[in-house]
Design a protein around this motif. Structure first.
Motif, mmCIF file in Angstrom:
data_model
loop_
_atom_site.group_PDB
_atom_site.id
_atom_site.type_symbol
_atom_site.label_atom_id
_atom_site.label_comp_id
_atom_site.label_asym_id
_atom_site.label_seq_id
_atom_site.Cartn_x
_atom_site.Cartn_y
_atom_site.Cartn_z
ATOM 1 N N PRO A 91 43.732 40.052 38.001
ATOM 2 C CA PRO A 91 44.357 41.214 37.370
ATOM 3 C C PRO A 91 43.360 42.180 36.725
ATOM 4 C CG PRO A 91 44.536 39.329 35.933
ATOM 5 C CD PRO A 91 43.885 38.841 37.205
ATOM 6 N N PHE A 92 42.097 41.819 36.720
ATOM 7 C CA PHE A 92 41.057 42.661 36.135
ATOM 8 C C PHE A 92 40.237 43.303 37.258
ATOM 9 C CE2 PHE A 92 41.844 39.344 32.921
ATOM 10 C CZ PHE A 92 42.229 40.173 31.865
ATOM 11 N N PRO A 93 39.577 44.434 36.971
ATOM 12 C CA PRO A 93 38.785 45.113 38.010
ATOM 13 C C PRO A 93 37.464 44.390 38.276
ATOM 14 C CG PRO A 93 38.583 46.283 35.931
ATOM 15 C CD PRO A 93 39.578 45.168 35.700
ATOM 16 N N ALA A 94 37.546 43.257 38.939
ATOM 17 C CA ALA A 94 36.394 42.380 39.148
ATOM 18 C C ALA A 94 35.215 43.099 39.790
ATOM 19 C CB ALA A 94 36.806 41.176 39.982
ATOM 20 N N ALA A 95 35.482 43.997 40.713
ATOM 21 C CA ALA A 95 34.398 44.696 41.418
ATOM 22 C C ALA A 95 33.589 45.578 40.467
ATOM 23 C CB ALA A 95 34.965 45.534 42.559
ATOM 24 N N ASP A 96 34.189 45.961 39.344
ATOM 25 C CA ASP A 96 33.519 46.840 38.390
ATOM 26 C C ASP A 96 32.846 46.080 37.249
ATOM 27 O OD1 ASP A 96 34.546 48.954 39.886
ATOM 28 O OD2 ASP A 96 36.325 49.147 38.610
ATOM 29 N N LEU A 97 32.944 44.760 37.264
ATOM 30 C CA LEU A 97 32.444 43.956 36.148
ATOM 31 C C LEU A 97 31.270 43.093 36.577
ATOM 32 C CD1 LEU A 97 35.903 42.717 34.789
ATOM 33 C CD2 LEU A 97 34.526 44.615 33.917
ATOM 34 N N ALA A 98 30.404 42.791 35.613
ATOM 35 C CA ALA A 98 29.328 41.830 35.856
ATOM 36 C C ALA A 98 29.954 40.438 35.900
ATOM 37 C CB ALA A 98 28.290 41.911 34.740
ATOM 38 N N GLY A 99 29.361 39.548 36.675
ATOM 39 C CA GLY A 99 29.897 38.198 36.833
ATOM 40 C C GLY A 99 30.075 37.448 35.527
ATOM 41 N N LYS A 100 29.223 37.730 34.531
ATOM 42 C CA LYS A 100 29.334 37.020 33.251
ATOM 43 C C LYS A 100 30.469 37.561 32.386
ATOM 44 C CE LYS A 100 26.434 39.777 30.241
ATOM 45 N NZ LYS A 100 25.542 39.700 29.119
ATOM 46 N N GLN A 101 31.060 38.684 32.776
ATOM 47 C CA GLN A 101 32.139 39.262 31.985
ATOM 48 C C GLN A 101 33.520 38.718 32.358
ATOM 49 O OE1 GLN A 101 31.176 43.441 32.890
ATOM 50 N NE2 GLN A 101 30.870 43.689 30.685
ATOM 51 N N LEU A 102 33.636 38.128 33.499
ATOM 52 C CA LEU A 102 34.922 37.646 33.979
ATOM 53 C C LEU A 102 34.805 36.162 34.296
ATOM 54 C CD1 LEU A 102 37.806 38.417 34.767
ATOM 55 C CD2 LEU A 102 36.941 39.033 37.028
ATOM 56 N N HIS A 103 35.783 35.404 33.829
ATOM 57 C CA HIS A 103 35.795 33.959 34.038
ATOM 58 C C HIS A 103 37.155 33.510 34.533
ATOM 59 C CE1 HIS A 103 32.302 34.419 31.492
ATOM 60 N NE2 HIS A 103 31.920 33.232 31.910
ATOM 61 N N ALA A 104 37.155 32.412 35.240
ATOM 62 C CA ALA A 104 38.395 31.768 35.653
ATOM 63 C C ALA A 104 38.401 30.377 35.036
ATOM 64 C CB ALA A 104 38.477 31.678 37.174
ATOM 65 N N VAL A 105 39.468 30.087 34.304
ATOM 66 C CA VAL A 105 39.658 28.756 33.739
ATOM 67 C C VAL A 105 40.662 28.059 34.648
ATOM 68 C CG1 VAL A 105 40.340 27.395 31.738
ATOM 69 C CG2 VAL A 105 39.266 29.641 31.410
ATOM 70 N N PHE A 106 40.211 27.036 35.348
ATOM 71 C CA PHE A 106 41.051 26.315 36.287
ATOM 72 C C PHE A 106 41.707 25.136 35.573
ATOM 73 C CE2 PHE A 106 37.864 28.437 38.856
ATOM 74 C CZ PHE A 106 38.662 29.039 39.816
ATOM 75 N N TYR A 107 43.008 24.987 35.778
ATOM 76 C CA TYR A 107 43.788 23.913 35.159
ATOM 77 C C TYR A 107 44.243 22.920 36.220
ATOM 78 C CZ TYR A 107 44.197 27.195 31.253
ATOM 79 O OH TYR A 107 43.934 28.054 30.230
#
Length: 181
Positions: A91-107
Motif C-alpha cells: 500500500p506504500f509507494p515502494a518504488a519511491d522509497l529506499a529499502g530501509k524505509q519499508l519493511h514487511a512483518v510476516f506472521y
C-alpha cells in the motif's frame, strides 16, 4: 509439483542465537529439500519441495533447528508466489522509497489491525503501518532502528503470544521473491 519457498527465521544471529548460513543450508538439505540457497546472514533461505503445507514445513524446519542448535527458532515459510503477491499489494509507494524505509512483518497466522488498536497512529506520523495477507507493511522513513512506531508495535511483549512474527526490509523481500520465483 515442486514449489520454491522462502523460510524466514525469527530472531537469529543476534546475541547468542547464532545460525550460520552454511549450517542452515546443510540442515535444509538434510531434511530433503532441494535447491537450497541462503540470502544474507540474517536467517533467510530458499528451497524447493513438493510439500504444500507451509505451516507443516515451518514446524518441521523449526523443530530441526531447535534439535540442531539447542534453542527454539520460530520461522515462517512462504512461497515465491506469495512473496510476489506481497510486493504487488504493497500500500506504500515502494518504488519511491529506499529499502530501509519499508519493511514487511510476516506472521505465521492472519493478524489484523484490531490487535494493534491501542496504537495512536496519528502520534507516529509520517510513520505508518497497514495490513495485508499475513503481513504488516511498515513505513519507517528513518529506518527500523530509529522508528518509534516499530518500538510501539513491539509492545506489549504478549501482543503476539503464540504467533511467529519476523520482519524483513523491502530489499530483502524483493530479493527473496526473486530467488523463489
Amino acid at each position: 509439483m515442486t514449489t520454491l519457498y522462502a523460510v524466514l527465521l525469527a530472531a537469529v544471529n543476534v546475541g547468542k542465537r547464532k545460525v550460520p548460513m552454511a549450517e542452515l543450508r546443510e540442515l535444509l538439505s538434510g531434511l530433503g529439500y532441494d535447491d537450497v540457497r541462503t540470502y544474507l546472514a540474517s536467517g533467510n533461505a530458499v528451497f524447493a519441495t513438493a510439500e504444500e503445507d507451509q505451516d507443516a514445513l515451518a514446524a518441521n524446519i523449526s523443530a530441526a533447528l531447535e534439535d540442531h542448535f539447542g534453542f527454539a527458532v520460530p520461522c515462517v515459510v512462504r512461497s515465491g508466489k506469495y512473496l510476489s503477491a506481497v510486493i504487488e499489494a504493497c500500500p506504500f509507494p515502494a518504488a519511491d522509497l529506499a529499502g530501509k524505509q519499508l519493511h514487511a512483518v510476516f506472521y505465521s497466522v492472519p493478524v489484523d489491525a484490531q490487535r494493534y488498536a491501542d496504537i495512536d497512529r496519528e502520534a507516529f506520523l509520517p510513520e505508518d503501518f497497514r495490513f495485508g495477507d499475513r503481513v504488516m507493511y511498515l513505513y519507517a522513513p528513518d529506518g527500523l532502528g530509529r522508528s518509534p512506531l516499530a518500538a510501539a508495535l513491539a509492545k506489549p511483549a504478549g501482543r503476539l503470544k503464540g504467533i511467529c512474527a519476523t520482519s524483513r526490509n523491502w530489499n530483502t523481500v524483493k530479493a527473496l521473491a526473486e530467488m523463489a520465483s
